[in-house]
Motif scaffolding. Structure first.
Motif, PDB file in Angstrom:
ATOM      1  N   THR A   1       0.989  -0.716   0.136  1.00  9.77           N
ATOM      2  CA  THR A   1       0.197   0.350  -0.189  1.00  9.77           C
ATOM      3  C   THR A   1       0.700   1.404   0.361  1.00  9.77           C
ATOM      4  O   THR A   1       0.463   2.775  -0.612  1.00  9.77           O
ATOM      5  CB  THR A   1      -0.993   0.160   1.625  1.00  9.77           C
ATOM      6  OG1 THR A   1      -1.774  -1.556   1.091  1.00  9.77           O
ATOM      7  CG2 THR A   1      -1.760   1.340   1.499  1.00  9.77           C
ATOM      8  N   ASP A   2       1.793   1.668   1.008  1.00 10.31           N
ATOM      9  CA  ASP A   2       2.664   2.542   1.335  1.00 10.31           C
ATOM     10  C   ASP A   2       3.226   2.437  -0.473  1.00 10.31           C
ATOM     11  O   ASP A   2       3.842   3.668  -0.791  1.00 10.31           O
ATOM     12  CB  ASP A   2       3.700   2.095   2.110  1.00 10.31           C
ATOM     13  CG  ASP A   2       2.751   1.733   3.414  1.00 10.31           C
ATOM     14  OD1 ASP A   2       1.788   2.503   3.802  1.00 10.31           O
ATOM     15  OD2 ASP A   2       3.617   1.442   4.207  1.00 10.31           O
ATOM     16  N   ARG A   3       3.818   2.505  -1.118  1.00 14.57           N
ATOM     17  CA  ARG A   3       4.484   1.940  -2.742  1.00 14.57           C
ATOM     18  C   ARG A   3       3.933   1.835  -3.430  1.00 14.57           C
ATOM     19  O   ARG A   3       4.122   2.059  -4.298  1.00 14.57           O
ATOM     20  CB  ARG A   3       5.536   1.153  -2.058  1.00 14.57           C
ATOM     21  CG  ARG A   3       6.547   0.863  -0.957  1.00 14.57           C
ATOM     22  CD  ARG A   3       7.599   2.372  -0.837  1.00 14.57           C
ATOM     23  NE  ARG A   3       8.615   1.812  -0.366  1.00 14.57           N
ATOM     24  CZ  ARG A   3       9.747   1.278  -0.623  1.00 14.57           C
ATOM     25  NH1 ARG A   3      10.056   1.410  -1.522  1.00 14.57           N
ATOM     26  NH2 ARG A   3      10.279   1.802   0.472  1.00 14.57           N
ATOM     27  N   GLY A   4       2.398   1.694  -3.092  1.00 12.03           N
ATOM     28  CA  GLY A   4       1.898   2.026  -4.398  1.00 12.03           C
ATOM     29  C   GLY A   4       2.055   0.517  -5.478  1.00 12.03           C
ATOM     30  O   GLY A   4       2.339   1.060  -6.379  1.00 12.03           O
ATOM     31  N   LEU A   5       2.646  -0.087  -5.215  1.00  9.57           N
ATOM     32  CA  LEU A   5       2.398  -1.403  -6.196  1.00  9.57           C
ATOM     33  C   LEU A   5       1.110  -1.812  -7.001  1.00  9.57           C
ATOM     34  O   LEU A   5      -0.171  -1.809  -7.298  1.00  9.57           O
ATOM     35  CB  LEU A   5       2.388  -2.997  -5.475  1.00  9.57           C
ATOM     36  CG  LEU A   5       3.636  -2.503  -4.358  1.00  9.57           C
ATOM     37  CD1 LEU A   5       4.336  -4.146  -3.864  1.00  9.57           C
ATOM     38  CD2 LEU A   5       5.200  -2.199  -4.441  1.00  9.57           C
ATOM     39  N   ASP A   6       1.763  -2.335  -8.287  1.00  7.82           N
ATOM     40  CA  ASP A   6       1.213  -2.441  -9.047  1.00  7.82           C
ATOM     41  C   ASP A   6       1.016  -4.071  -9.318  1.00  7.82           C
ATOM     42  O   ASP A   6      -0.125  -4.823  -9.872  1.00  7.82           O
ATOM     43  CB  ASP A   6       2.298  -2.318 -10.911  1.00  7.82           C
ATOM     44  CG  ASP A   6       1.671  -0.619 -10.755  1.00  7.82           C
ATOM     45  OD1 ASP A   6       1.037  -0.159 -10.864  1.00  7.82           O
ATOM     46  OD2 ASP A   6       2.984   0.234 -11.583  1.00  7.82           O
ATOM     47  N   LEU A   7       1.711  -4.706  -8.726  1.00 13.91           N
ATOM     48  CA  LEU A   7       1.615  -6.003  -8.728  1.00 13.91           C
ATOM     49  C   LEU A   7       3.316  -6.861  -7.514  1.00 13.91           C
ATOM     50  O   LEU A   7       4.270  -6.248  -7.410  1.00 13.91           O
ATOM     51  CB  LEU A   7       2.450  -6.835  -9.790  1.00 13.91           C
ATOM     52  CG  LEU A   7       2.480  -8.302  -9.873  1.00 13.91           C
ATOM     53  CD1 LEU A   7       1.529  -9.237  -9.614  1.00 13.91           C
ATOM     54  CD2 LEU A   7       3.125  -9.286 -11.301  1.00 13.91           C
ATOM     55  N   LEU A   8       2.426  -7.861  -6.860  1.00 14.05           N
ATOM     56  CA  LEU A   8       2.905  -8.239  -5.480  1.00 14.05           C
ATOM     57  C   LEU A   8       3.346  -9.988  -5.856  1.00 14.05           C
ATOM     58  O   LEU A   8       2.129 -10.327  -6.482  1.00 14.05           O
ATOM     59  CB  LEU A   8       1.833  -7.915  -4.037  1.00 14.05           C
ATOM     60  CG  LEU A   8       2.747  -8.733  -2.973  1.00 14.05           C
ATOM     61  CD1 LEU A   8       4.274  -7.926  -3.032  1.00 14.05           C
ATOM     62  CD2 LEU A   8       1.954  -8.724  -1.922  1.00 14.05           C
ATOM     63  N   VAL A   9       4.145 -10.048  -5.923  1.00 13.04           N
ATOM     64  CA  VAL A   9       4.606 -11.424  -5.773  1.00 13.04           C
ATOM     65  C   VAL A   9       4.791 -12.017  -5.030  1.00 13.04           C
ATOM     66  O   VAL A   9       6.054 -11.894  -4.644  1.00 13.04           O
ATOM     67  CB  VAL A   9       5.707 -12.291  -6.736  1.00 13.04           C
ATOM     68  CG1 VAL A   9       6.044 -13.017  -7.536  1.00 13.04           C
ATOM     69  CG2 VAL A   9       5.374 -11.034  -8.359  1.00 13.04           C
ATOM     70  N   MET A  10       4.166 -13.541  -4.610  1.00  9.95           N
ATOM     71  CA  MET A  10       4.753 -14.234  -3.229  1.00  9.95           C
ATOM     72  C   MET A  10       4.328 -16.033  -3.350  1.00  9.95           C
ATOM     73  O   MET A  10       3.069 -16.168  -4.228  1.00  9.95           O
ATOM     74  CB  MET A  10       3.819 -13.169  -1.856  1.00  9.95           C
ATOM     75  CG  MET A  10       2.640 -13.788  -1.955  1.00  9.95           C
ATOM     76  SD  MET A  10       1.012 -12.891  -1.245  1.00  9.95           S
ATOM     77  CE  MET A  10       2.117 -14.095   0.585  1.00  9.95           C
ATOM     78  N   GLY A  11       4.658 -16.620  -2.422  1.00  7.91           N
ATOM     79  CA  GLY A  11       4.598 -17.781  -2.860  1.00  7.91           C
ATOM     80  C   GLY A  11       2.958 -18.263  -1.782  1.00  7.91           C
ATOM     81  O   GLY A  11       2.906 -16.829  -0.866  1.00  7.91           O
ATOM     82  N   ALA A  12       2.737 -19.311  -2.548  1.00  9.13           N
ATOM     83  CA  ALA A  12       1.245 -19.307  -1.611  1.00  9.13           C
ATOM     84  C   ALA A  12       1.607 -20.545  -0.625  1.00  9.13           C
ATOM     85  O   ALA A  12       2.065 -21.799  -1.076  1.00  9.13           O
ATOM     86  CB  ALA A  12       0.233 -19.987  -2.548  1.00  9.13           C
ATOM     87  N   PHE A  13       1.313 -20.434   0.589  1.00 10.11           N
ATOM     88  CA  PHE A  13       1.465 -21.518   1.463  1.00 10.11           C
ATOM     89  C   PHE A  13       0.178 -22.060   2.034  1.00 10.11           C
ATOM     90  O   PHE A  13      -0.421 -21.094   2.376  1.00 10.11           O
ATOM     91  CB  PHE A  13       2.390 -20.852   2.970  1.00 10.11           C
ATOM     92  CG  PHE A  13       4.230 -20.304   2.340  1.00 10.11           C
ATOM     93  CD1 PHE A  13       4.717 -21.291   3.297  1.00 10.11           C
ATOM     94  CD2 PHE A  13       4.039 -19.156   2.060  1.00 10.11           C
ATOM     95  CE1 PHE A  13       6.058 -20.808   2.686  1.00 10.11           C
ATOM     96  CE2 PHE A  13       5.036 -19.043   1.434  1.00 10.11           C
ATOM     97  CZ  PHE A  13       6.284 -19.977   1.916  1.00 10.11           C
ATOM     98  N   GLY A  14       0.390 -23.526   1.983  1.00 12.41           N
ATOM     99  CA  GLY A  14      -0.855 -24.349   2.812  1.00 12.41           C
ATOM    100  C   GLY A  14      -0.739 -25.572   2.126  1.00 12.41           C
ATOM    101  O   GLY A  14      -0.131 -25.702   2.030  1.00 12.41           O
ATOM    102  N   HIS A  15      -1.537 -26.378   3.200  1.00 13.86           N
ATOM    103  CA  HIS A  15      -2.079 -27.929   2.585  1.00 13.86           C
ATOM    104  C   HIS A  15      -3.280 -28.387   3.139  1.00 13.86           C
ATOM    105  O   HIS A  15      -4.351 -27.416   3.771  1.00 13.86           O
ATOM    106  CB  HIS A  15      -1.220 -28.987   3.815  1.00 13.86           C
ATOM    107  CG  HIS A  15      -1.710 -28.380   5.067  1.00 13.86           C
ATOM    108  ND1 HIS A  15      -1.032 -27.492   6.035  1.00 13.86           N
ATOM    109  CD2 HIS A  15      -1.884 -28.908   6.267  1.00 13.86           C
ATOM    110  CE1 HIS A  15      -1.587 -27.373   7.124  1.00 13.86           C
ATOM    111  NE2 HIS A  15      -2.253 -28.414   7.356  1.00 13.86           N
ATOM    112  N   SER A  16      -3.303 -29.560   2.242  1.00 17.13           N
ATOM    113  CA  SER A  16      -5.038 -29.974   2.420  1.00 17.13           C
ATOM    114  C   SER A  16      -4.948 -30.916   3.136  1.00 17.13           C
ATOM    115  O   SER A  16      -4.532 -31.620   3.765  1.00 17.13           O
ATOM    116  CB  SER A  16      -4.903 -31.335   1.292  1.00 17.13           C
ATOM    117  OG  SER A  16      -6.599 -31.339   1.318  1.00 17.13           O
TER     118      SER A  16
END
Length: 280
Positions: free
Chosen positions: A239-254
């Motif tokens: 939000t502070d940087r006004g990003l156009d895109l954020l890239v991140m890994g998705a964490f979770g399990h079934s």
């Protein structure tokens, strides 16, 4: 290699995705010189099998009215796609009717045939959150999650950040995002400190060198969590940087038949500050 086959998923019921997102998706695909497929999932509403309630409340008539509302929205989507036409990029429509509970699985299956899947979120609770989870975790490719109402903004990749924590999901997300990072004017490698133990930060230089070999000149930014959950720290930075895109890994399990998500993944899915590319 830049994604050349992008999928935009749309649902008709109970709440529709703003039609303006179709124009945004077309401009985004044009930015990448990619083909756009629009998958419309028209939700079929059937009355419950309760004879007494059917008589007292006329549930078949109520279901028919809601089914027609869903069909009208599907036609509106098609009109919006026709309005976009080929002004930005080639667009094709895939339209199928299904039950609401089938939408996440069907979207994930369709996503396996595309390079990148755009999933527009709606205010929770919404099936779109589960759609994003299923695409990120079981399609084999990334989900680009769009915040509700984001379509009012232009399609841009000027300011991009990669949330990096030295894990396999983060590395996979980075690999999927490389073609997008190459188009960005500014890239930050974001490491949140003070939240959990991470390897020596010196190894972040190797990530920067890897990006540079792909033509991406990124800068390292360390964000102190200051007692905040990691998802909140990442969201605040975006939000502070006004990003156009954020890239991140998705964490979770079934767990049995439900996904149990990591805290940061859940936080960013519930209230993304900008488009978020998730990969598992």
């Amino acid at each position: 290699m830049s994604p050349k086959d992008i999928l935009l998923q749309l649902v008709t019921y109970p709440e529709p995705v703003p039609e303006a997102v179709i124009g945004w998706a077309a401009r985004f695909a044009a930015l990448l010189e990619a083909h756009l497929s629009v998958a419309i999932f028209e939700v079929d509403i059937q009355p419950p099998s309760n004879p007494l309630a059917n008589v007292l409340l006329d549930l078949p008539a109520l279901a028919a009215a809601e089914r027609e509302r869903s069909a009208i929205q599907a036609r509106r989507y098609r009109t919006a796609v026709d309005g976009v036409g080929t002004a930005f990029t080639p667009v094709e429509v895939r339209h199928r009717t299904c039950a609401a509970w089938e939408t996440p699985g069907l979207t994930a299956a369709e996503a396996r045939l595309h390079d990148l899947t755009l999933v527009p979120l709606l205010p929770p609770p919404s099936v779109q959150t589960e759609v994003a989870e299923r695409v990120a975790f079981s399609s084999g490719g990334p989900a680009l999650v769009l915040p509700h109402g984001w379509a009012v903004a232009g399609a841009s990749l000027d300011r991009v950040a990669v949330a990096w924590d030295f894990t396999a999901p983060a590395a996979r997300a980075l690999s999927h995002a490389l073609p997008l990072l190459q188009q960005a004017a500014q890239v930050d490698l974001l490491i949140v400190t003070g939240e959990k133990p991470i390897p020596a930060l010196a190894s972040a230089d190797r990530v920067l060198h890897r990006l540079e070999r792909h033509g991406v000149r990124a800068r390292l930014h360390q964000e102190d969590a200051r007692g905040r959950p990691i998802g909140e720290a990442i969201s605040g930075f975006a939000t502070d940087r006004g990003l156009d895109l954020l890239v991140m890994g998705a964490f979770g399990h079934s767990r049995f038949r439900e996904f149990v998500l990591g805290g940061a993944t859940r936080s960013l899915l519930e209230s993304p500050p900008c488009p978020v590319l998730l990969a598992h």
